[in-house]
Write an enzyme that holds these catalytic residues in place. Structure first.
Site, PDB file in Angstrom:
ATOM      1  N   HIS A  47     -13.441   7.114  -4.618  1.00 21.62           N
ATOM      2  CA  HIS A  47     -12.103   7.706  -4.759  1.00 21.62           C
ATOM      3  C   HIS A  47     -12.165   9.236  -4.832  1.00 21.62           C
ATOM      4  O   HIS A  47     -11.416   9.861  -5.580  1.00 21.62           O
ATOM      5  CB  HIS A  47     -11.371   7.136  -5.962  1.00 21.62           C
ATOM      6  CG  HIS A  47     -10.818   5.771  -5.742  1.00 21.62           C
ATOM      7  ND1 HIS A  47      -9.952   5.146  -6.594  1.00 21.62           N
ATOM      8  CD2 HIS A  47     -11.024   4.879  -4.728  1.00 21.62           C
ATOM      9  CE1 HIS A  47      -9.639   3.947  -6.133  1.00 21.62           C
ATOM     10  NE2 HIS A  47     -10.286   3.757  -5.000  1.00 21.62           N
ATOM     11  N   GLU A  72      -3.469  -1.472  -0.564  1.00 22.45           N
ATOM     12  CA  GLU A  72      -4.349  -2.118  -1.541  1.00 22.45           C
ATOM     13  C   GLU A  72      -4.570  -1.223  -2.744  1.00 22.45           C
ATOM     14  O   GLU A  72      -4.619  -1.689  -3.890  1.00 22.45           O
ATOM     15  CB  GLU A  72      -5.693  -2.453  -0.882  1.00 22.45           C
ATOM     16  CG  GLU A  72      -6.647  -3.290  -1.743  1.00 22.45           C
ATOM     17  CD  GLU A  72      -7.625  -2.439  -2.548  1.00 22.45           C
ATOM     18  OE1 GLU A  72      -8.425  -3.004  -3.300  1.00 22.45           O
ATOM     19  OE2 GLU A  72      -7.574  -1.176  -2.442  1.00 22.45           O
ATOM     20  N   GLU A  73      -4.691   0.074  -2.485  1.00 21.41           N
ATOM     21  CA  GLU A  73      -5.006   1.005  -3.559  1.00 21.41           C
ATOM     22  C   GLU A  73      -3.871   1.144  -4.568  1.00 21.41           C
ATOM     23  O   GLU A  73      -4.071   1.638  -5.662  1.00 21.41           O
ATOM     24  CB  GLU A  73      -5.349   2.386  -2.971  1.00 21.41           C
ATOM     25  CG  GLU A  73      -6.573   2.401  -2.065  1.00 21.41           C
ATOM     26  CD  GLU A  73      -7.876   2.198  -2.828  1.00 21.41           C
ATOM     27  OE1 GLU A  73      -7.833   2.005  -4.059  1.00 21.41           O
ATOM     28  OE2 GLU A  73      -8.945   2.246  -2.192  1.00 21.41           O
ATOM     29  N   ASP A 112     -14.667   3.366   1.034  1.00 18.55           N
ATOM     30  CA  ASP A 112     -13.558   2.618   0.431  1.00 18.55           C
ATOM     31  C   ASP A 112     -12.261   2.925   1.203  1.00 18.55           C
ATOM     32  O   ASP A 112     -11.561   3.856   0.878  1.00 18.55           O
ATOM     33  CB  ASP A 112     -13.403   3.018  -1.036  1.00 18.55           C
ATOM     34  CG  ASP A 112     -12.373   2.169  -1.766  1.00 18.55           C
ATOM     35  OD1 ASP A 112     -11.975   1.113  -1.236  1.00 18.55           O
ATOM     36  OD2 ASP A 112     -11.968   2.584  -2.859  1.00 18.55           O
ATOM     37  N   HIS A 136      -9.089  -4.086   3.317  1.00 24.96           N
ATOM     38  CA  HIS A 136      -7.964  -3.151   3.276  1.00 24.96           C
ATOM     39  C   HIS A 136      -8.306  -1.918   4.104  1.00 24.96           C
ATOM     40  O   HIS A 136      -9.418  -1.388   4.057  1.00 24.96           O
ATOM     41  CB  HIS A 136      -7.559  -2.811   1.841  1.00 24.96           C
ATOM     42  CG  HIS A 136      -8.489  -1.931   1.057  1.00 24.96           C
ATOM     43  ND1 HIS A 136      -8.386  -0.548   1.065  1.00 24.96           N
ATOM     44  CD2 HIS A 136      -9.504  -2.231   0.205  1.00 24.96           C
ATOM     45  CE1 HIS A 136      -9.306  -0.039   0.252  1.00 24.96           C
ATOM     46  NE2 HIS A 136      -9.999  -1.034  -0.275  1.00 24.96           N
TER      47      HIS A 136
END
Length: 1090
Positions: free
Chosen positions: A872, A756-757, A722, A710
């Site tokens: 995150h 995706e998140e 991420d 992603h």
């Protein structure tokens, strides 16, 4: 409940079957429409770098606007980007027709950009510099890092948009500040001010379209979406209990709104009936307006029109004022917008639309008659018109002729030459009929083409407009417009004479025109437009030519810009336009690795065109051993992602500018490497945005291995681990695969997912769009999410599965003893594929879970600490990457790619051939067509000679071209003679290269006195909506309601033999008699002939 009656009525053939079902079906593809053909031609021109367009590995064009015009012409505009950054002043527009021919193009700049994308000045400092350009600033609307391209000079700049006021008017100012030095570059204002006629229209009472709801009427157009009129003081759209508006008092705001609505509606109708434009916006919308500004002015602010007063306090909402302001809106909503226009062009554009609307309304005196003066009846300050189009010096001594002083002239005065040009084009120098004479700057006498034709020519020029438009570029654009409108060249010659008449000189980009049948021109394309060649090897591309106007001509092909050690050859070197040639680029063993642009020139009898091929010379030979991925290159991609995030609010969340620029960066790299790249718009995503899919050519398509990551992050930070880590790892692996160019035993597809998140939405959307055959073709999906965690571990999804074997084997070879990725189960994009029954695996280095003591002993790192302490968070930057873990992940991906999809020997060249559609029908005297598609199955692309056999007597089948490069297509045309016997025949298309392959096409010749028993599908597609069918008599076959709900179709038949020789219509009637809605699907009306 709803009822539906099926009635066969006198009004088809012999025996019909109608099927109805209450289930949804997809609409048919609309790929083969005039608009689609025009867009495909424009896209190919852009992809090939035709003429002034740029094809570079660092730069991309993105299609933005498709505007239909008259005579089956389409304007297709593009915005340009450089290494993921928008290029302001680099846009382009292509004019193509519905047959798929490029008719003209214009580029704001053809300069190739080479600037640093690292800003030394902060956005905040640039904002401070920008604020000084306004007297007062109400709000900073936005700020973004761009490349500002002006006068062919690229500058990395911050673009800050401010709303506020200048000394005299409202402003929405775009300010560009050099991001390296902090110096002011330039600016432009979206708010464009003007003045005009406030006289009432007539004779009265005038009719305007308003909206009624219950007992309330409002000044909101029910048809022209977006058009309304409000009180400037309150912002409220006028409403009342009756549909009678205005007092007749020109100081009444309501009366001013009546005048505005009347003028705006007349202009909308003029745009549709005269110019072929769908509303002010071009896509069926207009914009709201307000009356009541206290200034002696009116203006367009980028989203609405505001009307002020004259010195007598009368609202100036006359036809030429209103049409002038909405003319600015049209200018803003055509290609190129108003950014960087030369002084005067915007004001003259408004004046021209005012004159066109006056002419269309054609009001009698004492109202606003067609007169080519601006504001003549409002008497703004007691001095009559504010501009005179046929004699500009009559007002304020405005210039009538173009000169080098115009770019520095005040904008209203600088409109003089373009207004003068429009009058000369429309009316000439001595029009008669009470219209005023007008002199030229070169002393010539001209005959006009009429105001409507002049409007079409000018509007056609607007559809070829780019940013930084100038008088000289408008000359070229309107000449291309006139040439497209009239094959006799009469409009072209008069347009040219009018430009000469105001002293705008000829330009090198000006088209030429000779009478119909003699005006020979062509276009060029490349397929593919980029590629990689290894040292000691060669690569090929097909150079296509197309006749755009006139007849075919001889075109000689040459190549320039070749890097040292690379040679070019064409086979053949000269073609007739409409034919193609194969360009072979051969690299010696010592050819210097790197990227370059090869310019391919086609020289015709009098004109030439160019296209660009982006070549990358690789430094190593392909082999079977998995390559070592340079982690520094992966980190360079991460640095780029980090820069993009810092320039766009600190993140790369799906749907954001940061995500869009990240995708553009990855896409540009892949396109330059030779991938087939597709953006898939995820309409069901939380933040609608695009997936990016990249296919490497070669390998059987029914044996596909996918590698995905992603691309989006969370809004809390840049998202470098991420999931910049997974995205960058895949990107570098894709680039190395292209550079090595090994033999492929399976087809490899890479994917970068959006959203995706928010719940795996992008990958889920992709999987849901796959057919069962497409799902079956994917033999394994590998996912890579957070593969560079600072305190990372070595985790594999489904670690003991067959699919995971190569990933596990590589990490095991490093004595890493990988473990199952329990933390990531169901939390990343592999889950979408797993749910669809596709085998999955992948790497992960861990997120917020904590490393155990045993893992710390085995892998190193800190026990009882999170694998990624910045998960995150805002600290997920390039500092949040463990280079060792990242390197092992990248090398493991390469190992999996090679073990799963790469063979060891140089492949035998092979290709496939297929005809689409595979069947068709035509009556005697008619014709049908299909496309012959070829594809490279293994090895390099090769030349394929095409032929067709099996045509019966009376049928002629031809292919164009008769030779293609595998991967390209040819058009199959079938002409059926008038005496051809009805029946079904098989045509065989043969492709011959290193091997031969065939494909068949089933031709049905209809008609004749005999009848072959068969079933004919007379409505093979799916339709939605209604048609104006009527029955003169009929019989009801069945009545259905929601009580008859069925998961399949309910089939009904009726014997129509009694109506032989007549026409029969099947009618389907739906009636709502209660609030419960019911949907019916009607499909596949067939005829059984015997």
């Amino acid at each position: 409940m709803a009822a539906m009656a099926l009635t066969a009525s006198l009004a088809g053939a012999l025996a019909g079957t109608a099927s109805a079902a209450q289930q949804a079906q997809p609409s048919p593809s609309q790929k083969d429409t005039p608009a689609a053909r025009a867009v495909a031609a424009a896209d190919q021109a852009v992809d090939s770098g035709l003429d002034s367009l740029v094809n570079s590995s660092q730069e991309q064009y993105e299609r933005r606007l498709v505007t239909p015009w008259v005579k089956d012409l389409y304007s297709v505009s593009y915005e340009r980007s450089y290494r993921g950054l928008p290029v302001v002043g680099g846009d382009a527009v292509v004019l193509a027709d519905g047959t798929g021919k490029v008719r003209a193009l214009q580029s704001a700049s053809s300069v190739r950009i080479d600037v640093s994308t690292q800003a030394s000045v902060s956005a905040k400092d640039a904002e401070s510099t920008s604020r000084a350009k306004l007297v007062s600033v109400d709000k900073v609307e936005s700020s973004r890092l761009v490349v500002r391209l002006k006068d062919d000079k690229p500058v990395l700049a911050w673009e800050t948009v401010l709303s506020g006021r200048t000394k005299t008017a409202p402003s929405k100012l775009h300010v560009f500040v050099d991001a390296r030095t902090g110096a002011f570059v330039d600016s432009y204002d979206e708010v464009v001010a003007g003045t005009g006629n406030s006289k009432w229209n007539g004779p009265g009472p005038v009719t305007i379209d308003t909206t009624n709801s219950g007992s309330t009427y409002t000044l909101r157009d029910p048809v022209r979406t977006g058009l309304s009129c409000a009180d400037y003081s309150t912002g409220t759209v006028f409403s009342k209990s009756s549909d009678s508006w205005g007092t007749g008092n020109p100081t009444s705001k309501e009366t001013g709104c009546v005048d505005l609505m009347f003028a705006a509606q007349k202009q909308w109708d003029m745009l549709s009936q005269w110019l072929g434009r769908n509303g002010v916006s071009g896509n069926g919308r207009s914009f709201p307006a307000k009356v009541g500004l206290s200034d002696l002015n009116a203006y367009w602010d980028g989203s609405s029109v505001t009307i002020g007063r004259n010195s007598a306090g009368e609202w100036i909402a006359g036809i030429d004022v209103v049409a002038h302001e909405y003319g600015h809106a049209i200018d803003s909503n055509t290609p190129g917008g108003t950014s960087g226009q030369e002084s005067g062009l915007g004001e003259a554009t408004g004046d021209i639309f005012g004159a066109l609307t006056e002419a269309f309304a054609n009001e009698p005196a004492p109202y606003d008659t067609p007169d080519y003066t601006v504001g003549e009846v409002i008497n703004l300050q007691g001095r009559g018109p504010i501009r005179n189009m046929y004699n500009p010096p009559a007002v304020n001594n405005d210039p009538a002729c173009y000169s080098s002083a115009i770019p520095g002239t005040e904008v209203h005065a600088a409109a003089g030459p373009l207004n003068h040009w429009f009058y000369l084009l429309a009316e000439g120098t001595s029009p008669g009929g009470g219209k005023p004479n007008s002199s030229t700057c070169n002393g010539t006498s001209l005959t006009g083409v009429g105001v409507q034709n002049a409007g079409k020519i000018f509007y056609g020029g607007m559809l070829l407009k780019t940013s930084s438009m100038s008088y000289k570029k408008y000359r070229t654009a309107t000449l291309s417009s006139a040439k497209s409108l009239d094959a006799t060249c009469d409009l072209f010659n008069k347009t040219k004479a009018a430009w000469d008449g105001i002293s705008v000189p000829a330009q090198t980009a000006d088209p030429t025109c000779t009478p119909s049948g003699q005006n020979n021109d062509f276009s060029m394309s490349l397929s593919p437009s980029s590629g990689t060649v290894q040292q000691g090897a060669s690569v090929t591309t097909t150079v296509g030519t197309t006749v755009t106007t006139g007849n075919a001509q001889s075109v000689t092909l040459t190549a320039s810009g070749l890097p040292a050690g690379v040679s070019a050859s064409f086979n053949p070197a000269t073609v007739q336009s409409g034919q193609s040639s194969v360009l072979t680029l051969t690299a010696t063993a010592n050819a210097a690795p790197g990227a370059s642009t090869i310019v391919v020139k086609g020289q015709g009898a009098s004109l030439s065109h160019t296209v660009d091929y982006a070549l990358n010379v690789g430094g190593t030979q392909p082999g079977n051993d998995p390559p070592d991925i340079d982690v520094a290159n992966v980190q360079a991609h991460l640095t780029q992602f980090n820069t993009i995030a810092s320039q766009n609010g600190g993140h790369r969340r799906a749907g954001s500018a940061g995500y869009t620029q990240s995708l553009a960066y990855v896409k540009g790299k892949l396109q330059a490497a030779g991938y087939t790249v597709t953006e898939q718009n995820c309409t069901s995503c939380t933040y609608p945005s695009n997936n990016l899919i990249a296919d490497w050519p070669g390998g059987p398509a029914d044996q596909t291995v996918m590698f995905g990551a992603h691309l989006d992050g969370v809004s809390a930070g840049p998202g470098i681990n991420d999931n910049g880590s997974g995205s960058a790892t895949l990107l570098e692996n894709a680039l190395v695969l292209a550079q090595k160019n090994p033999t492929m035993t399976k087809h490899v597809r890479f994917a970068w997912w959006t959203d995706e998140e928010q719940g795996l939405n992008g990958s889920e959307f992709y999987v849901n769009q796959l057919s069962s055959a497409q799902r079956s073709a994917i033999k394994g999906y590998y996912n890579f999410d957070m593969v560079g965690s600072t305190n990372g571990g070595y985790f594999i999804n489904n670690v003991n599965s067959t699919t995971a074997a190569p990933l596990k084997a590589y990490w095991t070879s490093l004595n890493l003893a990988p473990e199952e990725n329990t933390e990531g189960q169901g939390r990343s994009d592999d889950y979408s594929f797993q749910q669809a029954g596709i085998p999955t695996s992948g790497y992960a280095a861990g997120a917020s879970a904590r490393k155990t003591s045993a893992q710390a002993t085995k892998w190193g790192g800190t026990a009882n600490a999170a694998y990624d302490p910045c998960y995150h968070s805002s600290c997920d930057t390039t500092n949040n990457i463990n280079a060792t873990v990242l390197n092992r992940s990248a090398d493991g991906v390469a190992y999996a790619v090679w073990k799963q999809a790469v063979g060891g020997e140089t492949p035998a060249q092979d290709f496939s051939v297929a005809v689409s559609p595979s069947a068709g029908s035509a009556a005697p005297g008619g014709s049908t067509s299909a496309t012959v598609n070829t594809a490279t199955v293994s090895g390099a692309a090769q030349t394929v000679a095409l032929s067709v056999s099996g045509a019966p007597a009376g049928v002629t089948a031809t292919l164009s071209p008769t030779s293609v490069q595998s991967g390209s297509s040819s058009a199959l045309s079938v002409q059926v003679g008038a005496s051809t016997a009805p029946g079904t025949y098989t045509l065989t298309v043969t492709g011959s290269g290193t091997v031969s392959h065939t494909s068949t096409y089933s031709l049905t010749v209809t008609g004749g006195g005999s009848c072959t028993p068969r079933q004919l599908v007379t409505n093979g597609g799916f339709e939605s909506g209604s048609s104006p069918w009527s029955a003169t008599a009929g019989q009801t076959l069945e009545t259905l309601s929601n009580l008859n709900a069925n998961s399949g179709y309910a089939e009904k038949s009726y014997d129509l033999s009694q109506f032989a020789g007549q026409t029969v219509t099947l009618k389907f009637t739906g009636t709502e008699d209660q609030s419960l809605q019911t949907s019916f699907v009607v499909d596949d009306v067939t005829v059984q002939v015997s």
